[in-house]
Write a protein that holds these residues in place. Sequence first.
Motif, PDB file in Angstrom:
ATOM      1  N   MET A 161       0.837  -1.201   0.000  1.00 40.19           N
ATOM      2  CA  MET A 161       0.000   0.000   0.000  1.00 40.19           C
ATOM      3  C   MET A 161       0.873   1.252   0.000  1.00 40.19           C
ATOM      4  SD  MET A 161      -3.170  -0.649   2.627  1.00 40.19           S
ATOM      5  CE  MET A 161      -2.134  -0.601   4.100  1.00 40.19           C
ATOM      6  N   ARG A 162       0.330   2.302  -0.585  1.00 39.49           N
ATOM      7  CA  ARG A 162       0.917   3.630  -0.456  1.00 39.49           C
ATOM      8  C   ARG A 162       0.144   4.354   0.640  1.00 39.49           C
ATOM      9  NH1 ARG A 162       0.257   7.099  -4.553  1.00 39.49           N
ATOM     10  NH2 ARG A 162       2.314   8.055  -4.391  1.00 39.49           N
ATOM     11  N   ILE A 163       0.843   4.714   1.709  1.00 34.28           N
ATOM     12  CA  ILE A 163       0.187   5.295   2.877  1.00 34.28           C
ATOM     13  C   ILE A 163       0.670   6.727   3.065  1.00 34.28           C
ATOM     14  CG2 ILE A 163      -0.251   5.083   5.341  1.00 34.28           C
ATOM     15  CD1 ILE A 163       0.500   2.124   5.120  1.00 34.28           C
ATOM     16  N   LEU A 164      -0.270   7.648   3.143  1.00 39.82           N
ATOM     17  CA  LEU A 164       0.037   9.053   3.403  1.00 39.82           C
ATOM     18  C   LEU A 164      -0.296   9.383   4.847  1.00 39.82           C
ATOM     19  CD1 LEU A 164       0.802  11.945   2.541  1.00 39.82           C
ATOM     20  CD2 LEU A 164      -1.591  12.256   1.848  1.00 39.82           C
ATOM     21  N   PHE A 165       0.692   9.859   5.588  1.00 41.54           N
ATOM     22  CA  PHE A 165       0.495  10.314   6.965  1.00 41.54           C
ATOM     23  C   PHE A 165       0.375  11.833   6.953  1.00 41.54           C
ATOM     24  CE2 PHE A 165       2.415   6.205   7.455  1.00 41.54           C
ATOM     25  CZ  PHE A 165       1.848   5.671   8.600  1.00 41.54           C
ATOM     26  N   VAL A 166      -0.759  12.340   7.375  1.00 42.98           N
ATOM     27  CA  VAL A 166      -0.954  13.775   7.561  1.00 42.98           C
ATOM     28  C   VAL A 166      -0.636  14.048   9.023  1.00 42.98           C
ATOM     29  CG1 VAL A 166      -2.543  15.718   7.346  1.00 42.98           C
ATOM     30  CG2 VAL A 166      -2.781  13.730   5.824  1.00 42.98           C
ATOM     31  N   ALA A 167       0.485  14.702   9.270  1.00 43.98           N
ATOM     32  CA  ALA A 167       0.990  14.766  10.640  1.00 43.98           C
ATOM     33  C   ALA A 167       1.782  16.051  10.858  1.00 43.98           C
ATOM     34  CB  ALA A 167       1.873  13.547  10.922  1.00 43.98           C
ATOM     35  N   ASP A 168       2.292  16.185  12.059  1.00 40.05           N
ATOM     36  CA  ASP A 168       3.151  17.314  12.404  1.00 40.05           C
ATOM     37  C   ASP A 168       4.486  17.192  11.662  1.00 40.05           C
ATOM     38  OD1 ASP A 168       1.654  18.897  14.413  1.00 40.05           O
ATOM     39  OD2 ASP A 168       1.635  16.998  15.504  1.00 40.05           O
TER      40      ASP A 168
ATOM     41  N   MET B 293      -4.790  10.431   9.275  1.00 37.92           N
ATOM     42  CA  MET B 293      -4.765  11.757   9.881  1.00 37.92           C
ATOM     43  C   MET B 293      -4.217  11.644  11.297  1.00 37.92           C
ATOM     44  SD  MET B 293      -5.122  14.954   9.869  1.00 37.92           S
ATOM     45  CE  MET B 293      -5.922  16.479  10.400  1.00 37.92           C
ATOM     46  N   ARG B 294      -3.003  12.176  11.504  1.00 41.90           N
ATOM     47  CA  ARG B 294      -2.342  12.062  12.795  1.00 41.90           C
ATOM     48  C   ARG B 294      -1.859  13.415  13.309  1.00 41.90           C
ATOM     49  NH1 ARG B 294      -2.502   8.254  16.463  1.00 41.90           N
ATOM     50  NH2 ARG B 294      -0.335   8.679  17.016  1.00 41.90           N
ATOM     51  N   LYS B 295      -2.466  14.493  12.871  1.00 41.73           N
ATOM     52  CA  LYS B 295      -2.093  15.814  13.383  1.00 41.73           C
ATOM     53  C   LYS B 295      -2.474  15.912  14.852  1.00 41.73           C
ATOM     54  CE  LYS B 295      -1.005  20.214  13.401  1.00 41.73           C
ATOM     55  NZ  LYS B 295      -1.062  20.322  14.884  1.00 41.73           N
ATOM     56  N   ASP B 296      -1.527  16.307  15.672  1.00 41.41           N
ATOM     57  CA  ASP B 296      -1.789  16.467  17.101  1.00 41.41           C
ATOM     58  C   ASP B 296      -2.748  17.629  17.350  1.00 41.41           C
ATOM     59  OD1 ASP B 296      -0.244  14.361  17.921  1.00 41.41           O
ATOM     60  OD2 ASP B 296       1.528  15.582  18.368  1.00 41.41           O
TER      61      ASP B 296
ATOM     62  N   CYS C 238       2.751  14.497   4.739  1.00 41.98           N
ATOM     63  CA  CYS C 238       2.461  15.920   4.523  1.00 41.98           C
ATOM     64  C   CYS C 238       1.873  16.465   5.805  1.00 41.98           C
ATOM     65  CB  CYS C 238       1.506  16.129   3.340  1.00 41.98           C
ATOM     66  SG  CYS C 238      -0.221  15.718   3.677  1.00 41.98           S
ATOM     67  N   GLY C 239       1.789  17.799   5.887  1.00 45.26           N
ATOM     68  CA  GLY C 239       1.099  18.438   6.984  1.00 45.26           C
ATOM     69  C   GLY C 239      -0.259  18.937   6.525  1.00 45.26           C
ATOM     70  N   PRO C 240      -1.146  19.286   7.440  1.00 46.96           N
ATOM     71  CA  PRO C 240      -2.433  19.848   7.036  1.00 46.96           C
ATOM     72  C   PRO C 240      -2.281  21.084   6.151  1.00 46.96           C
ATOM     73  CG  PRO C 240      -2.462  19.294   9.350  1.00 46.96           C
ATOM     74  CD  PRO C 240      -1.047  19.137   8.898  1.00 46.96           C
TER      75      PRO C 240
END
Length: 320
Positions: A1-8, A89-92, A37-39
């Motif tokens: 899989m290609r996984i995108l983490f949206v995070a800090d 989506m892992r933005k704190d 990437c970030g938000p």
Amino acid sequence: MRILFVADPLSTFKTHKDSTFAMMREAARRGHSLHHCGPEDLSWVTGGKVSAHTQALTLTGRSGAGVKDWYTVAGEATEALAAFDAVIMRKDPPFDSEYFYATHLLGRAEAEGARVFNSPQALRDHPEKLAILEFPQFTSPTLVTRSAAAIRAFHAEHRDIILKPLDGMGGMGIFRVREDGLNLGSIIETLNRDGAQTVMVQRYVPEIVQGDKRVLVIGGQPVPYCLARIPQGSEIRGNLAAGGKGVAQPLSDSDRAIAEALGPVLAARGLLLVGLDVIGDRLTEINVTSPTCFQEITDQTGFDVAACFIDALEAAVAAR
């Protein structure tokens, strides 16, 4: 899989304890490709799809306190979120207006075919302190109000209370007021700001001395161990960010009962990962933005929380 983490920002990761890093490491071990990437990198334009400027990551195998070279950037691209197999989506927190706007962009990406975890709609519908209001059978007596008079009346009834802002994290802004009412007026002024801000007030749960337990629920099922975050010294807060000591332990009967009651309900709403905060046998918060404690539980018990999460992610993607 290609996984995108949206995070800090990656530079802020503390790899010796970061749960997002643990997810990345396990995903990479299984051969999945990692992207970040970030938000602030999300965008949409008329006629197009929700996209993000992303970085493809390669892990170096290095981790630990102070380690910064734990990844290399293998490439950069601007892609539609729907082009990834999973978007995490892992933005704190804080859950501020920018976070809110990001969930709307992610929701639009879902409509375009992206698979987003946790569901953007569910993130909006479950503010982490207020989400407990749906489950009063598991909570300590609680008041949510902007009225200073109501807070005083609640204190008069329960005598020993905890006050906290709705937008705090890591134990920020939490106060205890005992029977003598010392500093109650000042604390109300600080948190309530003359009625401008809503405050949560709860009856003090004395079992906090045994720890504020983080119970993780993945794919609707409880992880068999929790992390009891035990206050140190004269501190009333067990949060790790506030100096609490993290001690992993098996779930108690009441921990499991709460998790098994809430888990399927929340999973059905698109919440793949949830962190329940439990003191004694009382539910105090439902964390949905970026629940943590993966590495602490794994290091102390041997139960691989990150593997459990990636198992659930793979199953959720395959089921869509």
